[in-house]
Design a protein around this motif. Structure first.
Motif, PDB file in Angstrom:
ATOM      1  N   TRP A 122       0.892  -1.345  -0.053  1.00  0.00           N
ATOM      2  CA  TRP A 122       0.032   0.007   0.041  1.00  0.00           C
ATOM      3  C   TRP A 122       0.872   1.052   0.107  1.00  0.00           C
ATOM      4  O   TRP A 122       0.650   2.078  -0.743  1.00  0.00           O
TER       5      TRP A 122
ATOM      6  N   ARG B 162       0.063   4.009  -3.036  1.00  0.00           N
ATOM      7  CA  ARG B 162      -0.775   5.061  -2.603  1.00  0.00           C
ATOM      8  C   ARG B 162      -0.694   6.180  -3.261  1.00  0.00           C
ATOM      9  O   ARG B 162      -1.668   7.243  -3.462  1.00  0.00           O
TER      10      ARG B 162
ATOM     11  N   LEU C 281      -8.212   2.895  -1.505  1.00  0.00           N
ATOM     12  CA  LEU C 281      -7.592   3.734  -2.549  1.00  0.00           C
ATOM     13  C   LEU C 281      -8.855   4.540  -2.545  1.00  0.00           C
ATOM     14  O   LEU C 281      -9.024   4.731  -4.078  1.00  0.00           O
TER      15      LEU C 281
ATOM     16  N   LEU D 113      -8.304   7.298  -5.499  1.00  0.00           N
ATOM     17  CA  LEU D 113      -8.263   6.991  -6.876  1.00  0.00           C
ATOM     18  C   LEU D 113      -9.430   6.782  -7.535  1.00  0.00           C
ATOM     19  O   LEU D 113      -9.621   7.039  -8.780  1.00  0.00           O
TER      20      LEU D 113
END
Length: 242
Positions: free
Chosen positions: A108, A112, A183, A186
């Motif tokens: 992650w 990220r 996320l 995103l």
């Protein structure tokens, strides 16, 4: 910086475990996670270290102690060895569970900063190829359509990933850190279809040679699509048995 903080916390957490572990063949210490491999997961290449832990967990899971006791004293010793072997299996399994969480966290941290699914795909393929191993496994499991919701789906997926890692020398693509759940920014910025931009290229990649379909995959549209892509690309498909 975050990795260093976790390292310091784990040092305080595992110091008592280290002291207990110094007692040779202690049933208590044998059941505890192995501190050195976990620290190596934090400080060294997490993918290579995870593979080592998965192999060790597998070896202890299937290790058989062959001995035929002929006296009562030998039988008592034999039973202690069996109990110790079982404790070692539990200890290495616990080590694998913690190592998997560390791997997810370090993954992650790597992804990220990705701004779109295309960047995410490139990162994922680089991570797989970095190990220079072939024969990775992709686990397909219901998430949002899981009977216990997304959290239940992630829990079930993590369980199958760990079991698969143990059986395949750690060569399992851990997709959990790549989920939109972790996320959220995103997903808000990306307008494209994640399956077409991310999952499909991952399954099609030459590093993925097997796809494991978890129980209930037929009820998930995402799993059915992954199954279709795997079949089209002639990947070996394995079905979990209830």
């Amino acid at each position: 910086m975050e990795t260093i903080i976790i390292f310091i916390k784990l040092c305080f957490l595992f110091y008592p475990i280290y002291i207990l572990g110094r007692e040779e063949k202690s049933l208590v210490s044998a059941r505890l996670p192995r501190i050195i491999p976990i620290l190596r997961m934090l400080l060294l290449n997490p993918y290579k270290e995870f593979k080592k832990i998965a192999i060790k967990s597998y070896d202890n899971k299937y290790y058989k102690f062959h001995y035929s006791p002929s006296t009562q004293a030998q039988e008592s010793w034999y039973e202690r060895q069996l109990e110790y072997g079982n404790s070692r299996r539990i200890g290495w399994r616990n080590t694998l569970l913690i190592a998997n969480r560390i791997l997810e966290f370090r993954l992650w941290l790597t992804i990220r900063s990705c701004k779109n699914y295309d960047e995410l795909k490139i990162k994922a393929i680089l991570i797989i190829t970095e190990t220079r191993d072939e024969g990775f496994v992709f686990v397909s499991s219901a998430l949002y359509s899981h009977s216990k919701g997304i959290k239940g789906g992630v829990k079930e997926l993590r369980k199958i990933i760990i079991e698969s890692a143990e059986e395949h020398q750690g060569l399992v693509f851990n997709q959990i850190p790549f989920l939109d759940l972790y996320l959220p920014y995103l997903r808000g910025n990306e307008k494209g279809n994640k399956f077409e931009l991310f999952y499909e290229p991952i399954i099609e990649s030459s590093q993925i040679t097997k796809v494991i379909m978890n129980n209930g995959w037929e009820k998930s549209m995402g799993c059915r699509t992954e199954h279709e892509v795997a079949s089209k690309n002639l990947k070996k498909i394995e079905y979990c048995i209830k």
